[in-house]
Design a protein around this motif. Structure first.
Motif, PDB file in Angstrom:
ATOM      1  N   ASN A 146      54.892  48.794  19.110  1.00  0.00           N
ATOM      2  CA  ASN A 146      55.963  48.750  19.918  1.00  0.00           C
ATOM      3  C   ASN A 146      56.163  47.471  20.617  1.00  0.00           C
ATOM      4  O   ASN A 146      55.245  46.584  20.733  1.00  0.00           O
ATOM      5  N   THR A 147      57.310  47.236  21.170  1.00  0.00           N
ATOM      6  CA  THR A 147      57.589  46.160  21.959  1.00  0.00           C
ATOM      7  C   THR A 147      57.824  46.806  23.624  1.00  0.00           C
ATOM      8  O   THR A 147      58.546  47.871  23.840  1.00  0.00           O
ATOM      9  N   TYR A 148      57.065  46.504  24.564  1.00  0.00           N
ATOM     10  CA  TYR A 148      57.368  46.979  26.060  1.00  0.00           C
ATOM     11  C   TYR A 148      57.716  45.763  26.958  1.00  0.00           C
ATOM     12  O   TYR A 148      57.595  44.877  27.142  1.00  0.00           O
ATOM     13  N   ARG A 149      58.741  46.447  27.878  1.00  0.00           N
ATOM     14  CA  ARG A 149      59.321  45.827  28.909  1.00  0.00           C
ATOM     15  C   ARG A 149      58.944  46.240  30.423  1.00  0.00           C
ATOM     16  O   ARG A 149      59.113  47.163  30.566  1.00  0.00           O
ATOM     17  N   PHE A 150      58.047  45.252  31.058  1.00  0.00           N
ATOM     18  CA  PHE A 150      57.622  45.693  32.259  1.00  0.00           C
ATOM     19  C   PHE A 150      58.565  45.359  33.590  1.00  0.00           C
ATOM     20  O   PHE A 150      59.017  44.237  33.266  1.00  0.00           O
ATOM     21  N   THR A 151      58.295  45.971  34.563  1.00  0.00           N
ATOM     22  CA  THR A 151      59.069  45.610  35.791  1.00  0.00           C
ATOM     23  C   THR A 151      57.733  44.737  36.341  1.00  0.00           C
ATOM     24  O   THR A 151      56.639  44.611  35.832  1.00  0.00           O
ATOM     25  N   GLN A 152      58.028  43.713  37.284  1.00  0.00           N
ATOM     26  CA  GLN A 152      56.895  43.117  37.970  1.00  0.00           C
ATOM     27  C   GLN A 152      55.708  43.817  38.446  1.00  0.00           C
ATOM     28  O   GLN A 152      54.717  43.634  38.170  1.00  0.00           O
ATOM     29  N   ASP A 153      56.144  44.958  39.201  1.00  0.00           N
ATOM     30  CA  ASP A 153      55.288  45.754  39.760  1.00  0.00           C
ATOM     31  C   ASP A 153      54.349  46.491  38.828  1.00  0.00           C
ATOM     32  O   ASP A 153      53.008  46.555  38.861  1.00  0.00           O
ATOM     33  N   GLN A 154      54.991  46.938  37.599  1.00  0.00           N
ATOM     34  CA  GLN A 154      54.130  47.410  36.496  1.00  0.00           C
ATOM     35  C   GLN A 154      53.238  46.401  35.808  1.00  0.00           C
ATOM     36  O   GLN A 154      52.041  46.819  35.535  1.00  0.00           O
ATOM     37  N   PHE A 155      53.852  45.474  35.754  1.00  0.00           N
ATOM     38  CA  PHE A 155      52.948  44.173  35.153  1.00  0.00           C
ATOM     39  C   PHE A 155      51.761  43.921  36.138  1.00  0.00           C
ATOM     40  O   PHE A 155      50.627  43.593  35.671  1.00  0.00           O
ATOM     41  N   ASN A 156      52.084  43.798  37.324  1.00  0.00           N
ATOM     42  CA  ASN A 156      50.776  43.721  38.430  1.00  0.00           C
ATOM     43  C   ASN A 156      49.865  44.689  38.408  1.00  0.00           C
ATOM     44  O   ASN A 156      48.646  44.432  38.514  1.00  0.00           O
ATOM     45  N   THR A 157      50.306  45.911  38.005  1.00  0.00           N
ATOM     46  CA  THR A 157      49.382  46.935  37.830  1.00  0.00           C
ATOM     47  C   THR A 157      48.550  46.930  36.746  1.00  0.00           C
ATOM     48  O   THR A 157      47.355  47.165  36.730  1.00  0.00           O
ATOM     49  N   LEU A 158      49.194  46.422  35.483  1.00  0.00           N
ATOM     50  CA  LEU A 158      48.513  46.233  34.330  1.00  0.00           C
ATOM     51  C   LEU A 158      47.456  45.229  34.461  1.00  0.00           C
ATOM     52  O   LEU A 158      46.440  45.447  33.948  1.00  0.00           O
ATOM     53  N   THR A 159      47.797  44.124  34.979  1.00  0.00           N
ATOM     54  CA  THR A 159      46.743  43.036  35.066  1.00  0.00           C
ATOM     55  C   THR A 159      45.561  43.372  36.044  1.00  0.00           C
ATOM     56  O   THR A 159      44.529  42.931  35.637  1.00  0.00           O
ATOM     57  N   LEU A 160      45.730  44.364  36.917  1.00  0.00           N
ATOM     58  CA  LEU A 160      44.408  44.773  37.674  1.00  0.00           C
ATOM     59  C   LEU A 160      43.670  45.486  36.690  1.00  0.00           C
ATOM     60  O   LEU A 160      42.393  45.275  36.729  1.00  0.00           O
ATOM     61  N   ALA A 161      44.205  46.111  35.663  1.00  0.00           N
ATOM     62  CA  ALA A 161      43.219  47.150  34.826  1.00  0.00           C
ATOM     63  C   ALA A 161      42.751  45.984  33.797  1.00  0.00           C
ATOM     64  O   ALA A 161      41.658  46.200  33.297  1.00  0.00           O
ATOM     65  N   VAL A 162      43.500  45.073  33.432  1.00  0.00           N
ATOM     66  CA  VAL A 162      43.000  44.130  32.595  1.00  0.00           C
ATOM     67  C   VAL A 162      41.795  43.103  32.833  1.00  0.00           C
ATOM     68  O   VAL A 162      40.785  43.206  32.140  1.00  0.00           O
ATOM     69  N   LYS A 163      41.727  43.127  34.403  1.00  0.00           N
ATOM     70  CA  LYS A 163      40.539  42.342  34.960  1.00  0.00           C
ATOM     71  C   LYS A 163      39.248  43.130  34.870  1.00  0.00           C
ATOM     72  O   LYS A 163      38.394  42.628  34.419  1.00  0.00           O
ATOM     73  N   GLU A 164      39.441  44.558  35.035  1.00  0.00           N
ATOM     74  CA  GLU A 164      38.178  45.629  34.749  1.00  0.00           C
ATOM     75  C   GLU A 164      37.818  45.318  33.358  1.00  0.00           C
ATOM     76  O   GLU A 164      36.595  45.356  33.130  1.00  0.00           O
ATOM     77  N   TYR A 165      38.705  45.360  32.664  1.00  0.00           N
ATOM     78  CA  TYR A 165      38.450  45.599  31.138  1.00  0.00           C
ATOM     79  C   TYR A 165      37.944  44.485  30.582  1.00  0.00           C
ATOM     80  O   TYR A 165      37.213  44.297  29.884  1.00  0.00           O
ATOM     81  N   GLN A 166      38.396  43.300  31.114  1.00  0.00           N
ATOM     82  CA  GLN A 166      38.021  41.909  30.181  1.00  0.00           C
ATOM     83  C   GLN A 166      37.109  41.141  31.054  1.00  0.00           C
ATOM     84  O   GLN A 166      36.102  40.382  30.385  1.00  0.00           O
ATOM     85  N   THR A 167      36.669  41.380  32.586  1.00  0.00           N
ATOM     86  CA  THR A 167      35.742  40.550  33.274  1.00  0.00           C
ATOM     87  C   THR A 167      34.355  41.293  33.288  1.00  0.00           C
ATOM     88  O   THR A 167      34.202  42.341  33.522  1.00  0.00           O
ATOM     89  N   PRO A 168      33.355  40.647  32.457  1.00  0.00           N
ATOM     90  CA  PRO A 168      31.872  41.099  32.274  1.00  0.00           C
ATOM     91  C   PRO A 168      31.443  40.998  33.748  1.00  0.00           C
ATOM     92  O   PRO A 168      31.549  40.129  34.504  1.00  0.00           O
ATOM     93  N   MET A 169      30.087  41.467  33.752  1.00  0.00           N
ATOM     94  CA  MET A 169      29.449  41.571  35.102  1.00  0.00           C
ATOM     95  C   MET A 169      28.122  41.127  34.824  1.00  0.00           C
ATOM     96  O   MET A 169      27.575  41.370  33.661  1.00  0.00           O
ATOM     97  N   VAL A 170      27.643  40.039  35.743  1.00  0.00           N
ATOM     98  CA  VAL A 170      26.172  39.488  35.437  1.00  0.00           C
ATOM     99  C   VAL A 170      25.591  39.613  36.836  1.00  0.00           C
ATOM    100  O   VAL A 170      26.161  39.731  37.917  1.00  0.00           O
ATOM    101  N   GLY A 171      24.371  39.331  36.907  1.00  0.00           N
ATOM    102  CA  GLY A 171      23.451  39.141  38.066  1.00  0.00           C
ATOM    103  C   GLY A 171      22.680  40.384  38.497  1.00  0.00           C
ATOM    104  O   GLY A 171      22.895  41.373  38.125  1.00  0.00           O
ATOM    105  N   ALA A 172      21.628  40.096  39.231  1.00  0.00           N
ATOM    106  CA  ALA A 172      20.430  40.932  39.674  1.00  0.00           C
ATOM    107  C   ALA A 172      20.681  41.608  40.918  1.00  0.00           C
ATOM    108  O   ALA A 172      19.993  42.311  41.494  1.00  0.00           O
ATOM    109  N   SER A 173      22.104  41.381  41.485  1.00  0.00           N
ATOM    110  CA  SER A 173      22.310  41.770  42.845  1.00  0.00           C
ATOM    111  C   SER A 173      22.175  43.349  43.007  1.00  0.00           C
ATOM    112  O   SER A 173      21.711  43.827  44.063  1.00  0.00           O
ATOM    113  N   GLY A 174      22.363  44.101  42.116  1.00  0.00           N
ATOM    114  CA  GLY A 174      22.355  45.539  42.139  1.00  0.00           C
ATOM    115  C   GLY A 174      20.932  46.110  42.316  1.00  0.00           C
ATOM    116  O   GLY A 174      20.706  46.888  43.313  1.00  0.00           O
TER     117      GLY A 174
END
Length: 262
Positions: A146-174
């Motif tokens: 389907n095609t989806y049209r977002f409001t700016q707030d909805q898009f900002n919310t979506l990009t927050l989840a995308v960062k978690e979904y796409q950004t990998p974690m590295v490092g021995a800090s834990g």
């Protein structure tokens, strides 16, 4: 000068080898960094391999300096096997907490966007989309179904989840945070100095302040050690500290911390 203990020495070597060896490998992050468990790049071994990946030389340097400073003494007291078990357990704990918080954020976004009735295949498509290329100025996204049209707030919310979904974690800090907690448990009154603050602070206060600071900065989405941050990597640090605290608490309660594993 304090000599390196066996496992600390081996961990230092492995981390340096990973760092240098991954520089010429274009897809090293795809294979060895820890990805969100629904991401196409996720592999089970990443729960271990991410601990040996680092985002830059300074990231590697500070983690390895802390490993040498605190790990050497702990290994000499505990024995090599017990130290390695503790180190890896804290690293795994950090990964689990990181993954749990990422899952919470992604699910929260899915709930907030539930009114759009996004199809499951389209939700996965949205999570993997490159928004610099695929989104028009009206926030309209063409999915697989389907095609989806977002409001700016909805898009900002979506990009927050995308960062978690796409950004990998590295490092021995834990794992390092777990060592800090263990050191504070065993040597609470030993005086340490924070970076850029040349004032001696007892370990029990030093580690407590560091954990609280990381918690605050995690919520603010900034990074203690610099570099890019979504805020969730801080909860990975806190996950390592939490697992370290739990193990030290259990070991102290049953006096297991008095036994060595050789």
């Amino acid at each position: 000068m304090m000599q390196l203990s066996p496992v600390v020495k081996q961990l230092l070597i492995i981390n340096v080898i990973f760092f240098l060896g991954c520089i010429p490998l274009v897809h090293a992050t795809d294979y060895f960094a820890l990805h969100y468990f629904k991401n196409d790049s996720f592999r089970s071994w990443q729960f271990f391999s991410y601990m040996f990946m680092h985002g830059g030389f300074m990231h590697l340097f500070f983690n390895m300096f802390a490993l040498f400073s605190f790990g050497t003494m702990l290994e000499r007291i505990w024995g090599s096997s017990k130290f390695l078990f503790f180190y890896v357990s804290c690293g795994l704990g950090a990964a689990l907490v990181h993954m749990g918080v990422s899952f919470f954020i992604v699910q929260e976004v899915a709930d907030q966007l539930s009114s759009l009735q996004i199809a499951p295949d389209d939700f996965n498509f949205l999570m993997n989309a490159n928004y610099n290329l695929s989104v028009d100025r009206d926030y309209k996204i063409v999915g697989e179904e389907n095609t989806y049209r977002f409001t700016q707030d909805q898009f900002n919310t979506l990009t927050l989840a995308v960062k978690e979904y796409q950004t990998p974690m590295v490092g021995a800090s834990g794992a390092i945070y777990g060592l800090l907690v263990a050191f504070a448990f065993m040597f609470p009154n030993t005086e340490l100095m924070m970076l850029f603050i040349p004032v001696p602070i007892k370990a029990k206060y030093y580690v407590t302040a560091l954990v609280l600071l990381d918690l605050i900065m995690g919520y603010r989405g900034t990074s203690i050690f610099g570099g890019n941050s979504t805020g969730i990597a801080h909860f990975a640090h806190l996950g390592g500290a939490l697992f370290g605290f739990i193990m030290m608490w259990v070991w102290r309660k049953n006096q297991f911390n008095q036994n060595r594993w050789n």
